[in-house]
Design a protein around this motif. Structure first.
Motif, PDB file in Angstrom:
ATOM      1  N   UNK A 200      -3.633 -58.711 -69.881  1.00 23.85           N
ATOM      2  CA  UNK A 200      -3.333 -59.953 -69.379  1.00 23.85           C
ATOM      3  C   UNK A 200      -4.030 -60.191 -67.868  1.00 23.85           C
ATOM      4  N   UNK A 201      -3.769 -59.314 -67.138  1.00 22.77           N
ATOM      5  CA  UNK A 201      -4.711 -59.353 -65.871  1.00 22.77           C
ATOM      6  C   UNK A 201      -4.747 -57.834 -65.355  1.00 22.77           C
ATOM      7  N   UNK A 202      -5.615 -57.644 -64.774  1.00 21.02           N
ATOM      8  CA  UNK A 202      -5.790 -56.298 -64.042  1.00 21.02           C
ATOM      9  C   UNK A 202      -6.149 -56.488 -62.631  1.00 21.02           C
ATOM     10  N   UNK A 203      -5.327 -55.354 -61.859  1.00 27.30           N
ATOM     11  CA  UNK A 203      -5.553 -55.855 -60.429  1.00 27.30           C
ATOM     12  C   UNK A 203      -5.863 -54.696 -59.911  1.00 27.30           C
ATOM     13  N   UNK A 204      -6.777 -54.172 -58.864  1.00 30.39           N
ATOM     14  CA  UNK A 204      -7.056 -52.969 -58.279  1.00 30.39           C
ATOM     15  C   UNK A 204      -7.245 -53.354 -56.784  1.00 30.39           C
ATOM     16  N   UNK A 205      -6.822 -52.095 -55.912  1.00 30.86           N
ATOM     17  CA  UNK A 205      -6.947 -52.317 -54.619  1.00 30.86           C
ATOM     18  C   UNK A 205      -7.318 -50.878 -54.001  1.00 30.86           C
ATOM     19  N   UNK A 206      -8.253 -50.882 -53.188  1.00 32.37           N
ATOM     20  CA  UNK A 206      -8.455 -49.571 -52.421  1.00 32.37           C
ATOM     21  C   UNK A 206      -9.060 -50.064 -51.033  1.00 32.37           C
ATOM     22  N   UNK A 207      -8.601 -48.958 -50.060  1.00 28.75           N
ATOM     23  CA  UNK A 207      -9.004 -48.874 -48.743  1.00 28.75           C
ATOM     24  C   UNK A 207      -8.592 -47.668 -47.962  1.00 28.75           C
ATOM     25  N   UNK A 208      -9.215 -47.746 -46.750  1.00 25.84           N
ATOM     26  CA  UNK A 208      -8.700 -46.341 -45.807  1.00 25.84           C
ATOM     27  C   UNK A 208      -7.698 -46.789 -44.985  1.00 25.84           C
ATOM     28  N   UNK A 209      -6.973 -45.788 -44.437  1.00 26.70           N
ATOM     29  CA  UNK A 209      -5.998 -46.226 -43.166  1.00 26.70           C
ATOM     30  C   UNK A 209      -6.496 -45.618 -42.006  1.00 26.70           C
ATOM     31  N   UNK A 210      -6.982 -46.258 -41.051  1.00 27.53           N
ATOM     32  CA  UNK A 210      -7.544 -45.786 -40.046  1.00 27.53           C
ATOM     33  C   UNK A 210      -6.676 -46.132 -38.605  1.00 27.53           C
ATOM     34  N   UNK A 211      -5.985 -45.199 -37.979  1.00 26.01           N
ATOM     35  CA  UNK A 211      -5.226 -45.312 -36.908  1.00 26.01           C
ATOM     36  C   UNK A 211      -4.010 -46.443 -37.281  1.00 26.01           C
ATOM     37  N   UNK A 212      -3.525 -46.400 -38.443  1.00 26.91           N
ATOM     38  CA  UNK A 212      -2.698 -47.243 -39.063  1.00 26.91           C
ATOM     39  C   UNK A 212      -3.066 -48.520 -39.322  1.00 26.91           C
ATOM     40  N   UNK A 213      -4.400 -48.745 -39.311  1.00 35.15           N
ATOM     41  CA  UNK A 213      -4.887 -50.045 -39.828  1.00 35.15           C
ATOM     42  C   UNK A 213      -5.743 -49.968 -41.116  1.00 35.15           C
ATOM     43  N   UNK A 214      -5.899 -50.942 -41.813  1.00 37.07           N
ATOM     44  CA  UNK A 214      -6.619 -50.931 -43.077  1.00 37.07           C
ATOM     45  C   UNK A 214      -8.258 -51.036 -42.716  1.00 37.07           C
ATOM     46  N   UNK A 215      -8.984 -50.276 -43.444  1.00 40.50           N
ATOM     47  CA  UNK A 215     -10.438 -50.364 -43.065  1.00 40.50           C
ATOM     48  C   UNK A 215     -11.208 -50.428 -44.785  1.00 40.50           C
ATOM     49  N   UNK A 216     -12.321 -50.983 -44.678  1.00 40.94           N
ATOM     50  CA  UNK A 216     -12.881 -50.801 -46.028  1.00 40.94           C
ATOM     51  C   UNK A 216     -12.160 -51.293 -46.912  1.00 40.94           C
ATOM     52  N   UNK A 217     -11.537 -52.213 -47.132  1.00 46.54           N
ATOM     53  CA  UNK A 217     -10.534 -52.995 -47.971  1.00 46.54           C
ATOM     54  C   UNK A 217     -11.369 -53.318 -49.044  1.00 46.54           C
ATOM     55  N   UNK A 218     -11.043 -52.995 -50.386  1.00 42.47           N
ATOM     56  CA  UNK A 218     -11.688 -53.636 -51.718  1.00 42.47           C
ATOM     57  C   UNK A 218     -10.597 -54.218 -52.721  1.00 42.47           C
ATOM     58  N   UNK A 219     -10.709 -55.316 -52.948  1.00 35.68           N
ATOM     59  CA  UNK A 219      -9.860 -55.900 -54.255  1.00 35.68           C
ATOM     60  C   UNK A 219     -10.428 -56.315 -55.346  1.00 35.68           C
ATOM     61  N   UNK A 220     -10.006 -55.924 -56.431  1.00 35.38           N
ATOM     62  CA  UNK A 220     -10.730 -56.302 -57.616  1.00 35.38           C
ATOM     63  C   UNK A 220      -9.991 -57.022 -58.561  1.00 35.38           C
TER      64      UNK A 220
END
Lengths: 290, 161, 761
Positions: A200-220
């Motif tokens: 119906x929908x698909x949701x994806x998310x990926x990232x690195x956590x660097x020093x407690x903060x999100x880096x290289x965030x990807x959402x599809x």
């Protein structure tokens, strides 16, 4: 009425490309067959043209690490991906969706190339591959020599059932760059069943956590627009923030605003948006927890 | 009409040749040209699993396979699950014993799916694994419970033998 | 000295023909082929409402392989159906999307289909009437000229004085319930083969559940003498009530065979099966119910509107069954029930396992929980307090001759750990919540006298080798009747199960039976087989006694041997007794027959009377987990207690209950035939979702044996019951988990999410 004027099962890539060049847009490529055969034998039998069975073409199956990328042959089946140790270790989000893909019977037939070329807005493999920044390799003949070009998945998908693949071209491989160290990704295909469901929908998310903060965030997102796509707005919202509830909520809000889902028999646009919000929020927190 | 293609393949252990139109499905060929009745046309869209056969030991929906694709391959149907002495192989025997059969239209497909599963995974299976394997086989009569019981039992038997 | 002999009754026996079915040796409609057989296809209307202005078949007739093209003008086209408002082909008016306009017979199915596409039909569109409200509005166009109000049927029932009941009520609850379209989804699609011999006699291979009524009705439709029709039923890939009626494709196939003088087969595609099969009646039910301050039920009032669709099938009579639940599920002193069955241009409904009782039980059992809430009682206690006991007669005149209702209520809740779980699941606030709910049902368990006879005939034939053949009127649609009947026969006769064969597929040799419906086969056909077996046993004992010159009373028959009653000492084998009768001066065969008619009565014009010889009871308890965000409801466990009178075949009972629960779960959570603008929008398994293996919960089953005096060995009917009360049990569980009451089905994730969102706001 069905009319297949010619059938061939080439045994080399060059031969396959020669056939594709010869028949142009009348060529019908047979890989896993799960979509094609429906149009040959199903209720709306409407297919004509030259059938090119590429299953005998060598070198199009399997997952290999080459330099700094993983190369996945276009004929690799979903079952093979699901059981592949390289995929399990380096692309677990892809392995996971393969476990939630149709049924065993279909997984044994369906190929990664076919799933992408078919370009359904709900194509199951598209979302994890978008998350992984995958690119597709498209081969064609130049003179009588094969040549390949590479496109990002985002550029490859053009609309429902429409891709950048040109007449005479064959998708030979999917190339996945090594994700940045510490990169984690998850996806969720909404539905009531483990797998035997059209998304119906698909949701994806990926990232690195660097020093407690999100880096290289990807959402599809899948099934929220004419093609599966990345969602830069949500990625921007995530970037540089801690993976907490407020961030998850904000990213979900960005994704909902970016989504352009439709109403159909499977769900309303309202519910699709609602699920984007629910699942993205949950998955951001999941990925953040590690 | 489509071009005709000559293929060779093995069907339940017999080496065969056939000439088929390029668009013909494996299911149509098995049912119409070889008069097999175990692969059943339930939907023709790969959604119900009633036509499940094994190709190279893997469960496949025969309605979504072209006959030309099995050139050189080994095809097995539920017919091969009756041994030459007339007795049933482990999986169908377990399905019968467990009471998994009502109208039975879906059963050859379930028997083939389960046989492929048991060949791939040795030893006793978890119920969840069996449920997942049967996801592509619809049954309207039984509620699946007894089929799962049966396959679980067969997976244990196999370990003993 | 007494000897204990092991009984077949109650044991677990695999279905006798299971091996054949599992290996693919069984021959279903799809597998049938005859020499020179043609394939028929039907052109259906592509719109729900229109005048047919002209049909041009000329382009189709000249196509390759085409042997005949027929339209309404080419055949007698006699009207048929429960309301005599349908015809095989439509010549003037289209009333629903599945209307048959023309049919083609050709050498291959593909040719027939291609020819259908070449038939040109000119339509003059009529605005479709798509809701029962629109159909009943003043000035609405009459869908059938002889029903100017668009009302096909009405039902009124009452007992007591509802106003008196209202006055005696301390609490009253009222709600309107909406039930939508669902369909059978038999894995084997619909089909038929018709073949005439040179003398004009018809053999028809049909999937019908009612071969004898079918033969009579078909004869009238196609203008044949019923004696010239032989009905053979191949293996049937599921029925669930869908094959109770004759549908247009069957007489169409007969006409194609008549015109072409060749056998013709029509087999649906899956899409056609979804579009052109019957559905369960969509219903809108307004119901109110009251109780006094102590929780004793005071009255029940219900007004129902059913969407009949374009034509009237047997399914239009489902209010007849619905009213039994409204009048008699629990003790209710005052009841009124009114139902209207309304024509629309939607697909027409038919009969479906439970026959109206799913809709009725959903309503009653939802409101029972609401009443319990108002009174502040545990829903189990309120139910127990109002549950009937053996010996009571309900307001509708239903005589409760055996009753396991209390045992069902107690057994299912004990298995489910009701009190403990209710306490545990109280006051949840998280995004994932659990709940537990229960519901009961009452259904006919000893046939239903809706036809002049509710009986079944049996012929029992013993041959010289001791083989026993039961020729029964009862049909097999996958439910396992042949196994239960063989067990009953073997037990009564005193032979081993392995020697019994059941013949149940050919109208030419079978004695009459009214059909497979109303969960009646084990009870009615079982009693019939038992009577025939008893007669044969008496004959054998008498002959054996004569041969060994001993009194009959001293002998018995067990496992195919005549024994000395007291000691179990072997006297002689049954085959030897049979041969001694056969090969003597006054030769005799051991062939007996019986006809069993249950002691029920047809209800009077006020719908009162004991319509079934006994009644079945059940309670199911559902435990669910609800995701408040996605709206997804998972069923974790169903504890089901069913009063089956006596277990005949344990495996068969379990299979019926498990399968019924799966069907009931689909009705509750996922199944809906989406009918929009009169068209079916989801004619495929991808979008019409029946339960799959991973959807199934843990099922704990309690078989309650109330030992019915009239039932064979005490048994009563079970077939429909398991599907009936699953929906209200789940919905009551969802209420307990979330505080939200759903009055419509199915609760798809989207509908759930919309409702639960209200909570968040």
């Amino acid at each position: 009425m069905v009319r297949i004027e010619c059938y061939s099962a080439p045994t080399s890539l060059r031969e396959a490309l020669q056939l594709l060049a010869k028949y142009g847009d009348r060529a019908r490529v047979l890989a896993g067959g799960t979509d094609l055969v429906l149009r040959l034998e199903g209720v709306d039998r409407d297919l004509e043209g030259a059938l090119v069975n590429i299953k005998q073409v060598p070198g199009l199956v399997g997952v290999r690490a080459v330099d700094d990328v993983y190369r996945i042959g276009a004929l690799t089946t979903v079952t093979e991906l699901r059981e592949d140790p390289v995929v399990a270790e380096h692309m677990p989000v892809l392995a996971d969706i393969c476990d939630h893909f149709a049924s065993g019977q279909i997984r044994n037939a369906a190929t990664i190339g076919g799933n992408l070329v078919n370009a359904s807005p709900a194509a199951d493999l598209a979302v994890p591959l978008l998350l992984l920044d995958a690119r597709v390799r498209l081969a064609s003949l130049e003179g009588d020599q094969p040549r390949e070009r590479e496109l990002s998945l985002g550029d490859f998908f053009r609309g429902p059932g429409v891709t950048a693949l040109e007449a005479g071209e064959l998708l030979t491989a999917v190339v996945v760059p090594r994700p940045p160290p510490g990169f984690r990704a998850r996806m969720r295909k909404a539905g009531t069943r483990p797998a035997m469901d059209i998304s119906i929908v698909s949701v994806g998310v990926g990232f690195c956590v660097d020093g407690g903060l999100i880096r290289d965030a990807r959402v599809a997102l899948g099934a929220t627009a004419p093609t599966p796509l990345r969602c830069p707005a949500a990625e921007k919202t995530l970037e540089g923030r801690p993976p907490d509830a407020a961030t998850a909520r904000a990213a979900a809000q960005s994704a909902v605003e970016a989504a352009r889902p439709i109403d159909d028999v499977r769900a309303s646009a309202w519910y699709r948006r609602h699920l984007v919000r629910v699942h993205l929020e949950r998955e951001v927190l999941h990925v953040g927890r590690g | 009409m489509s071009v005709e293609v000559e293929i060779r393949f093995s069907l339940n252990g017999d080496e065969l040749r056939a000439t088929v139109p390029a668009h013909r499905s494996l299911l149509a060929m098995l049912r119409e040209d070889f008069a097999l009745t175990s692969p059943r046309l339930g939907c023709g869209e790969g959604e119900c699993g009633a036509c499940t056969v094994m190709i190279g030991g893997q469960a496949r929906a025969a309605c979504l396979v072209l006959a030309v694709e099995v050139d050189g391959a080994e095809v097995e149907t539920a017919e091969c699950l009756r041994r030459s002495d007339g007795s049933l192989a482990a999986v169908p025997a377990a399905l019968v014993r467990a009471g998994a059969v009502q109208c039975g239209f879906c059963m050859p497909g379930i028997a083939v799916t389960a046989t492929a599963l048991l060949r791939q995974k040795r030893g006793p299976l978890e119920r969840r694994e069996i449920e997942r394997a049967l996801e592509g086989n619809l049954c309207r009569c039984t509620g699946y419970t007894k089929a799962i019981d049966a396959i679980e039992a067969a997976s244990r038997e196999e370990e003993r033998s | 000295m007494s000897r204990v002999r092991s009984s077949l009754i109650g044991s677990s026996v695999p279905k006798l023909d299971a091996a054949k079915r599992v290996i693919g040796d069984a021959r279903y409609m799809d597998d049938l082929t005859l020499p020179r057989m043609l394939h028929g296809k039907i052109l259906r209307a592509d719109r729900p409402s229109a005048r047919i202005l002209g049909i041009d078949t000329s382009r189709a007739e000249v196509m390759e392989g085409v042997r005949a093209v027929i339209t309404a003008a080419d055949i007698p086209n006699h009207s048929f159906g429960h309301g005599r408002d349908n015809t095989p082909l439509k010549g003037e008016v289209v009333r629903c999307i599945r209307d048959e306009i023309a049919a083609v017979a050709a050498d291959t199915p593909e040719q027939a289909e291609a020819a259908c596409r070449r038939i040109e039909v000119k339509y003059g569109d009529l605005p479709p009437i798509l809701t029962t409200d629109a159909a009943r509005a003043s000035g609405a166009r009459a869908i059938h000229g002889d029903h100017p109000e668009n009302v096909a049927l009405t039902y009124h029932y009452d007992h007591g004085e509802v106003e008196q009941g209202r006055r005696a009520s301390a609490h009253v609850v009222e709600s309107t319930f909406h039930l939508r379209y669902v369909t059978h989804c038999c894995l084997g699609v619909s089909g038929v083969v018709a073949s005439f011999d040179g003398e004009g006699k018809l053999t028809i291979w049909s999937q019908t559940q009612v071969p004898f009524l079918y033969r009579r009705d078909l004869a009238a439709i196609v203008g044949l003498d019923p004696r010239d029709i032989r009905v053979i039923q191949p293996f049937i890939g599921g029925a669930f009530g869908s094959k109770l009626d004759i549908y247009p494709f069957e007489p169409i196939c007969v006409h194609l065979a008549q015109v072409t003088r060749r056998p013709v087969k029509i087999l649906f595609s899956r899409e056609e099966e979804f579009v052109a099969s019957p559905t369960r009646q969509p219903a809108e039910i307004r119901c109110s119910m009251g109780c006094d301050a102590d929780g004793n039920l005071t009255f029940r009032e219900a007004d129902l509107v059913l969407d009949n669709g374009g034509y009237t099938s047997w399914g239009a009579t489902t209010p007849f069954v619905m009213m039994q639940t409204f009048s008699s599920l629990y003790r209710v002193p005052h009841v009124r029930f009114d139902a209207e069955v309304v024509y629309t241009n939607n697909p027409y409904a038919g009969s479906f396992r439970g026959y109206g009782n799913l809709q009725a039980s959903f309503t009653v059992e939802s409101l029972i929980d609401e009443l319990a809430d108002r009174v502040g009682m545990d829903p189990l206690e309120l139910r127990l307090q109002n549950a009937q006991e053996q010996g009571e007669v309900t307001g509708q005149g239903m005589v409760i001759s055996s009753c396991g209702f209390r045992e069902c209520l107690e057994g299912s809740t004990t298995a489910a750990r009701w009190k403990e779980k209710r306490e545990e699941y109280r006051q949840q606030t998280g995004r994932v919540r659990r709940g537990i709910g229960m519901a009961s049902m009452l259904h006919v368990g000893g046939g239903a006298k809706i036809y002049r006879s509710d009986g079944c005939g049996s012929i029992l034939k013993l041959d010289d080798f001791g083989a026993v053949t039961l020729i029964t009127g009862a049909s097999e649609i996958g439910q396992g009747s042949e196994t239960a009947l063989a067990m009953i026969t073997a037990e009564e006769l005193g032979v081993k199960l392995e020697v019994v064969r059941v013949v149940n597929d050919d109208s030419e040799i079978r004695p009459w039976d009214v059909g497979v419906h109303a969960s009646r086969t084990t009870f009615i056909a079982g009693n019939s087989a038992r009577l025939a077996a008893r007669a044969a046993r008496e004959k054998l004992l008498k002959a054996a006694a004569r041969l060994v010159e001993r009194p009959e009373q001293e002998l018995t028959i067990e496992d195919g041997e005549v024994l000395e009653q007291a000691t179990g000492k072997h006297v002689m084998s049954v085959p030897k007794v049979i041969r001694s009768l056969h090969f003597q001066d006054k030769s005799e065969l051991v062939v007996t027959n019986a006809y069993y008619e249950p002691p029920s009565v047809a209800q009077d014009e006020k719908f009162k009377g004991n319509v079934s010889a006994t009644y079945a009871w059940a309670t199911q308890v559902a435990e669910v987990e609800v995701d408040m965000d996605t709206g997804i409801i998972r069923v974790l466990k169903i504890s089901a207690a069913h009063d089956v009178g006596r277990v005949i075949n344990r495996l068969g009972c379990e299979g019926q209950v498990e399968g019924g629960i799966a069907m009931g779960m689909g009705y509750t959570l996922s199944e809906e035939l989406l009918v929009q603008e009169g068209r079916v929008r989801n004619p495929c398994f991808r979008d019409y979702k029946i339960m799959t293996a991973p959807d199934m919960p843990e099922i704990e089953l309690i078989l309650v044996e109330s030992l019915d005096e009239e039932g064979p060995f005490g048994a009563k009917g079970l077939g429909e019951a398991p599907a009936i009360c699953t929906a209200p049990a789940i919905v009551n569980a969802v209420k307990s988990a979330t505080g939200r009451r759903f009055t419509g089905l199915p609760i798809t994730p989207e509908r759930g999410a919309r409702e639960f969102m209200k909570d968040a706001q």
